[in-house]
Write an enzyme that holds these catalytic residues in place. Structure first.
Site, PDB file in Angstrom:
ATOM      1  N   ARG A  80       0.896  -1.163   0.000  1.00  0.00           N
ATOM      2  CA  ARG A  80       0.000   0.000   0.000  1.00  0.00           C
ATOM      3  C   ARG A  80       0.930   1.207   0.000  1.00  0.00           C
ATOM      4  O   ARG A  80       2.038   1.142   0.550  1.00  0.00           O
ATOM      5  CB  ARG A  80      -0.885   0.020   1.230  1.00  0.00           C
ATOM      6  CG  ARG A  80      -1.464  -1.351   1.540  1.00  0.00           C
ATOM      7  CD  ARG A  80      -2.959  -1.407   1.421  1.00  0.00           C
ATOM      8  NE  ARG A  80      -3.381  -2.742   1.834  1.00  0.00           N
ATOM      9  CZ  ARG A  80      -4.328  -3.441   1.246  1.00  0.00           C
ATOM     10  NH1 ARG A  80      -4.967  -2.972   0.204  1.00  0.00           N
ATOM     11  NH2 ARG A  80      -4.658  -4.632   1.676  1.00  0.00           N
ATOM     12  N   SER A 113      -6.433  -0.015  -6.274  1.00  0.00           N
ATOM     13  CA  SER A 113      -5.258   0.105  -7.145  1.00  0.00           C
ATOM     14  C   SER A 113      -5.665   0.575  -8.545  1.00  0.00           C
ATOM     15  O   SER A 113      -4.962   1.372  -9.162  1.00  0.00           O
ATOM     16  CB  SER A 113      -4.568  -1.252  -7.281  1.00  0.00           C
ATOM     17  OG  SER A 113      -4.252  -1.732  -6.012  1.00  0.00           O
ATOM     18  N   ASP A 158     -11.737 -11.574  -3.012  1.00  0.00           N
ATOM     19  CA  ASP A 158     -13.150 -11.410  -2.655  1.00  0.00           C
ATOM     20  C   ASP A 158     -14.133 -11.652  -3.792  1.00  0.00           C
ATOM     21  O   ASP A 158     -15.322 -11.773  -3.564  1.00  0.00           O
ATOM     22  CB  ASP A 158     -13.399  -9.983  -2.136  1.00  0.00           C
ATOM     23  CG  ASP A 158     -12.700  -9.742  -0.822  1.00  0.00           C
ATOM     24  OD1 ASP A 158     -12.253 -10.717  -0.212  1.00  0.00           O
ATOM     25  OD2 ASP A 158     -12.593  -8.571  -0.415  1.00  0.00           O
ATOM     26  N   HIS A 291      -5.874 -14.649   7.193  1.00  0.00           N
ATOM     27  CA  HIS A 291      -4.992 -14.602   6.027  1.00  0.00           C
ATOM     28  C   HIS A 291      -4.686 -15.952   5.410  1.00  0.00           C
ATOM     29  O   HIS A 291      -4.108 -16.007   4.321  1.00  0.00           O
ATOM     30  CB  HIS A 291      -3.713 -13.844   6.377  1.00  0.00           C
ATOM     31  CG  HIS A 291      -3.948 -12.366   6.377  1.00  0.00           C
ATOM     32  ND1 HIS A 291      -4.587 -11.740   7.417  1.00  0.00           N
ATOM     33  CD2 HIS A 291      -3.690 -11.426   5.444  1.00  0.00           C
ATOM     34  CE1 HIS A 291      -4.696 -10.453   7.133  1.00  0.00           C
ATOM     35  NE2 HIS A 291      -4.159 -10.235   5.945  1.00  0.00           N
ATOM     36  N   ARG A 466     -18.985 -49.069 -15.405  1.00  0.00           N
ATOM     37  CA  ARG A 466     -19.074 -48.708 -16.821  1.00  0.00           C
ATOM     38  C   ARG A 466     -20.003 -49.630 -17.606  1.00  0.00           C
ATOM     39  O   ARG A 466     -19.935 -49.681 -18.826  1.00  0.00           O
ATOM     40  CB  ARG A 466     -17.678 -48.749 -17.456  1.00  0.00           C
ATOM     41  CG  ARG A 466     -16.774 -47.654 -16.938  1.00  0.00           C
ATOM     42  CD  ARG A 466     -15.823 -47.158 -18.015  1.00  0.00           C
ATOM     43  NE  ARG A 466     -15.264 -45.875 -17.600  1.00  0.00           N
ATOM     44  CZ  ARG A 466     -14.257 -45.766 -16.729  1.00  0.00           C
ATOM     45  NH1 ARG A 466     -13.721 -46.844 -16.205  1.00  0.00           N
ATOM     46  NH2 ARG A 466     -13.807 -44.577 -16.400  1.00  0.00           N
ATOM     47  N   GLN A 658      -6.337 -39.612 -10.071  1.00  0.00           N
ATOM     48  CA  GLN A 658      -7.066 -38.529 -10.718  1.00  0.00           C
ATOM     49  C   GLN A 658      -8.583 -38.615 -10.519  1.00  0.00           C
ATOM     50  O   GLN A 658      -9.298 -37.642 -10.650  1.00  0.00           O
ATOM     51  CB  GLN A 658      -6.771 -38.502 -12.227  1.00  0.00           C
ATOM     52  CG  GLN A 658      -5.319 -38.228 -12.529  1.00  0.00           C
ATOM     53  CD  GLN A 658      -4.949 -38.642 -13.943  1.00  0.00           C
ATOM     54  OE1 GLN A 658      -5.173 -37.924 -14.895  1.00  0.00           O
ATOM     55  NE2 GLN A 658      -4.378 -39.817 -14.085  1.00  0.00           N
TER      56      GLN A 658
HETATM   57  P1  ADP Z   1      -6.797  -2.765  -3.491  1.00  0.00           P
HETATM   58  O1  ADP Z   1      -6.161  -2.419  -4.781  1.00  0.00           O
HETATM   59  O2  ADP Z   1      -6.551  -4.180  -3.091  1.00  0.00           O
HETATM   60  O3  ADP Z   1      -8.225  -2.313  -3.423  1.00  0.00           O
HETATM   61  P2  ADP Z   1      -6.031  -0.477  -1.821  1.00  0.00           P
HETATM   62  O4  ADP Z   1      -7.387   0.117  -1.858  1.00  0.00           O
HETATM   63  O5  ADP Z   1      -5.325  -0.507  -0.523  1.00  0.00           O
HETATM   64  O6  ADP Z   1      -6.010  -1.992  -2.338  1.00  0.00           O
HETATM   65  O7  ADP Z   1      -5.135   0.274  -2.892  1.00  0.00           O
HETATM   66  C1  ADP Z   1      -3.798  -0.074  -3.092  1.00  0.00           C
HETATM   67  C2  ADP Z   1      -2.974   1.157  -3.413  1.00  0.00           C
HETATM   68  O8  ADP Z   1      -3.499   1.808  -4.584  1.00  0.00           O
HETATM   69  C3  ADP Z   1      -3.005   2.241  -2.330  1.00  0.00           C
HETATM   70  O9  ADP Z   1      -2.100   1.995  -1.290  1.00  0.00           O
HETATM   71  C4  ADP Z   1      -2.635   3.474  -3.118  1.00  0.00           C
HETATM   72  O10 ADP Z   1      -1.256   3.529  -3.338  1.00  0.00           O
HETATM   73  C5  ADP Z   1      -3.325   3.226  -4.454  1.00  0.00           C
HETATM   74  N1  ADP Z   1      -4.625   3.914  -4.448  1.00  0.00           N
HETATM   75  C6  ADP Z   1      -5.807   3.444  -3.993  1.00  0.00           C
HETATM   76  N2  ADP Z   1      -6.797   4.351  -4.144  1.00  0.00           N
HETATM   77  C7  ADP Z   1      -6.203   5.430  -4.691  1.00  0.00           C
HETATM   78  C8  ADP Z   1      -6.665   6.741  -5.091  1.00  0.00           C
HETATM   79  N3  ADP Z   1      -7.937   7.088  -4.955  1.00  0.00           N
HETATM   80  N4  ADP Z   1      -5.758   7.595  -5.629  1.00  0.00           N
HETATM   81  C9  ADP Z   1      -4.486   7.238  -5.800  1.00  0.00           C
HETATM   82  N5  ADP Z   1      -4.000   6.057  -5.426  1.00  0.00           N
HETATM   83  C10 ADP Z   1      -4.836   5.160  -4.883  1.00  0.00           C
END
Ligand code: ADP
Length: 744
Positions: A80, A113, A158, A291, A466, A658
């Site tokens: 993150r 992301s 998820d 986890h 069979r 198998q």
């Molecule tokens: P996921 O991708 O699993 O939903 P996150 O929501 O934690 O995980 O997002 C991962 C990373 O993507 C964040 O730590 C950040 O760097 C980037 N990110 C998420 N949302 C935004 C946003 N609105 N603007 C810019 N970067 C973002």
């Protein structure tokens, strides 16, 4: 691939929560890009690495992604990154990308992301202008990369994202959950305990619902569909208690971490435990899987699906022009799909918003048809006993039997069929040991608890073989059907089930007893049946092969060795090709293609070349009926002789392992769907003169029926396999992943 004589450079990163399947995706991005003549950089540690730059952005070669296919998590790291949320961090990231000539990104991550990536893309021209103004990059550099091209792949356990039926990681997470719940089931039964199991899913009940179905849980709580009544606690306790009264030894409640009641109040696993202890005084334990769900080696499906979508992502990004919108590459049924990235992100957020606003009907509707259908089926299956029949209800005598080789998931289908049939007021008869049992009259009545704990049990409790009925058996079969007043027949099995059904259907004019609804449910590990793109048992067998091949590969670390692994499949190469993709085999031999001496010669030459260049392991997967003369031992002998000092050769004929093992989550879920549809067909009205004879299958991922009468015309002449097999289109993908040679 080049622009202005410069090779195109692609960056690939994994970001946010890690998920199993990210490695196969990265491997496929890298190898596809290299194969298409592009340069490819891995951006280590997600956006953190992109902002940090130096040392985190590394050029990848064919072999940099060797050996990662079977690894869980992500080898290139994920993180993150708070800095990337700020414009300044993104300015830094843009600078680092430009320094590597990267203006095309494949981002593998969750909605966060992908949202971040899109913001970055929108700001890109402004960021470059600022970098030019600061003197950090030249105007020429800015002009060369006017837009940031972006393609998203969804990495999330998820399964919570629009634009794809399955996210990268969800199938493997289900494997982990089911392994855990199966284990807990055993200890719960030993002590007559109740277990409350919490699974991941803040806004999405996919993992909770599907694991509840696949594990035969007794109650499930998901965010999208909170309990209807305000007194749900009492209803849940009544159901659990009623189950005990009729002899159930284990009770399992599955709670999604985001479960809530109608008023938006969280329902925690601790609260559920407290309720059960207070109201029915049961010894109740909570297990929060946490986890563990993210961990472990990716499942077979995960590996080939990720390989498919990642290849499509590279093709998409290399074809992108300045006007292209960013796309999300996903999968629907078995087909790769593309959809505008931001629309998918927006719709994903909409479900979360609807849940927050307590508009549960709308949230459930957005999840799509099969989610709601599965939820309804689950609620019937978990009843402690069938509903009382309504006076107007038709009460039929329905018989269930297997035919063909054992397929994991057969028991699951029987459990579902028995319970749904009883719930509709029908009498359910089990015919044991296939057509032989039918001829001998090995027929008995099933009750609600006859199938308890069958959900995840491997093998076939009703027995299967069979034996296909011969014309001289028909009078006896007709007599048995008449004597037991059988109004409908459910045949769960492979080719002999299909052939038997077809024979009975054809002989209806001579034997009126055969003029009853006959429904075939495809169950064979070979996945070689017409009328369906998938048969029950195939996914379990594929996972079993993949696990074994992983071990075989590990056994060869210290030597230069080539393995020829023989897998089942009869006339169908499904298991061979899919396991080849999922294990990174160099070469797959399919009965659809056969093998010639010239092929073997070319393969030997390739292998020799590879080992000369330093290859340590060769993996060839051969389907059992590729060729009657060029058998596995023969092929090994050829390789051994021609390999000389370069490599030695071992054969591994995987055999009946198998067909064994407990059914995979996917097999359990699909067996549930197919059996549910099959039982509905018995209740649908039909003309007395022509009772239906149907195959229930999956076509384009949807439930579909095919007339048994049409099966011969859908079958390839002289062999047991369908004319159309969707998975054959994956042959070029298998080749591309395996056969590239590193440039010297
Ligand atoms: P996921 O991708 O699993 O939903 P996150 O929501 O934690 O995980 O997002 C991962 C990373 O993507 C964040 O730590 C950040 O760097 C980037 N990110 C998420 N949302 C935004 C946003 N609105 N603007 C810019 N970067 C973002």
């Amino acid at each position: 691939m080049t622009t202005n004589n410069q090779p195109i450079s692609i960056g690939v990163l994994t970001s946010g929560g890690d998920s199993p399947g990210m490695n196969p995706a990265v491997r496929s991005v890298v190898r596809t890009a290299l194969n298409m003549g592009a340069r490819v950089f891995a951006i280590y540690e997600g956006y953190k690495g992109m902002v940090a730059g130096k040392g985190f952005i590394k050029p990848m070669t064919w072999s940099s992604v060797g050996g990662i296919l079977q690894q869980g998590g992500t080898e290139i790291g994920s993180a993150r990154c708070e800095e990337f949320r700020e414009r300044n961090g993104r300015l830094q990231a843009a600078h680092n990308l430009i320094n590597h000539d990267i203006d095309r990104l494949v981002v593998i991550g969750g909605d966060g992301s992908l949202t971040g990536a899109n913001i970055f893309r929108q700001e890109w021209p402004g960021l470059l202008a600022e970098l030019v103004a600061q003197g950090k990059i030249s105007q020429v550099q800015a002009n060369t990369h006017p837009v940031l091209h972006l393609v998203g792949l969804v990495g999330s356990i998820d399964n919570d994202m629009f634009g794809t039926d399955m996210t990268i990681g969800a199938d493997t997470a289900l494997h982990r959950i089911i392994e855990a719940v199966d284990a807990i089931n055993a200890t719960a039964a030993s002590h007559q305990r109740t277990f409350v199991i919490e699974v991941m899913g803040r806004h999405c009940g996919y993992l909770a619902l599907m694991s509840a179905v696949a594990a035969g849980a007794n109650w499930v709580l998901i965010p999208e569909s909170p309990p209807e009544s305000d007194d749900w606690e009492q209803k849940m306790c009544d159901t659990l208690r009623a189950g005990r009264l009729i002899g159930r030894r284990n009770s399992i409640v599955i709670v999604a971490e985001g479960a809530q009641d109608r008023h938006g109040k969280a329902i925690t696993s601790g609260y559920v435990k407290k309720v059960i202890e207070e109201r029915i005084h049961e010894d109740t334990r909570v297990t929060i899987l946490g986890h563990v769900q993210r961990g472990g080696s990716p499942s077979a499906f995960e590996r080939y699906m990720s390989t498919m979508v990642a290849q499509a992502a590279v093709k998409e990004i290399l074809a992108a022009t300045v006007d292209s919108e960013p796309q999300l590459i996903g999968i629907q049924d078995h087909t790769v799909t593309r959809a505008p990235l931001m629309a998918c992100v927006a719709q994903t957020h909409q479900v979360a918003d609807l849940i927050k606003a307590q508009d549960y009907e709308a949230a459930m509707a957005l999840r799509g048809g099969s989610f709601a259908e599965t939820y309804r089926t689950f609620r019937t299956l978990t009843r402690a006993q069938p509903r009382k029949p309504q006076p107007e209800q038709r009460q039929l005598r329905l018989a269930i039997m297997h035919s063909g080789g054992p397929a994991p998931g057969m028991n699951t289908a029987v459990r579902v069929a028995v319970r749904l049939g009883l719930d509709k007021g029908h009498t359910i008869l089990a015919i044991r040991n296939g057509f032989r049992g039918l001829i001998e009259g090995n027929i008995s009545e099933m009750e609600w608890m006859s199938v308890t704990n069958w959900m995840g049990r491997g093998g076939a409790e009703l027995g299967t073989n069979r034996y296909c009925p011969k014309p001289q058996d028909l009078p006896k079969i007709a007599a048995r059907l008449t004597a037991h007043q059988i109004d409908g027949l459910l045949l769960i099995g492979g080719w002999t089930a299909y052939n038997g059904a077809h024979l009975l259907f054809k002989e209806r004019a001579s034997y009126p007893a055969f003029n009853i609804p006959i429904i075939c449910l495809p169950a064979t590990i070979n996945n070689n049946l017409p009328g369906t793109e998938y048969s029950i048992g195939a996914d379990t067998a594929l996972n079993s092969i993949v696990e074994d091949v992983d071990k075989i590969k590990q056994s060869a670390v210290a030597s230069q060795r080539c393995f020829v692994v023989e897998v089942m499949g009869h006339d169908c190469g499904y298991l061979a090709l899919m396991s080849g993709i999922a294990t990174g085999a160099e070469r797959v031999y399919l009965p659809e293609e056969g093998v010639t001496l010239a092929d073997l010669e070319a393969d030997v030459t390739n292998l020799r070349e590879g080992f000369k260049q330093g290859k340590r392991l060769g993996l060839l997967i051969r389907s059992e009926r590729v060729d009657p003369y060029y058998t596995t031992p023969f092929m090994c002998a050829v390789l051994e002789k021609e390999g000389g000092d370069l490599f030695d050769v071992r054969q591994a004929i995987l055999g009946h392992v198998q067909q064994g093992g407990n059914p995979s989550p996917y097999d359990r879920i699909q067996a549930t769907r197919l059996a549910t549809r099959a039982m509905q067909l018995f209740d649908e009205p039909h003309r007395e003169k022509a009772a239906p004879a149907l195959v229930v299958g999956l076509q384009r991922g949807q439930l579909a029926t095919t007339n048994v009468a049409d099966v011969p015309s859908l079958t390839e002449q002289g062999v047991e396999r369908p004319l159309n097999q969707w998975w054959l289109s994956l042959r070029p993908l298998a080749r591309m992943m395996a056969q590239y040679q590193e440039p010297v």
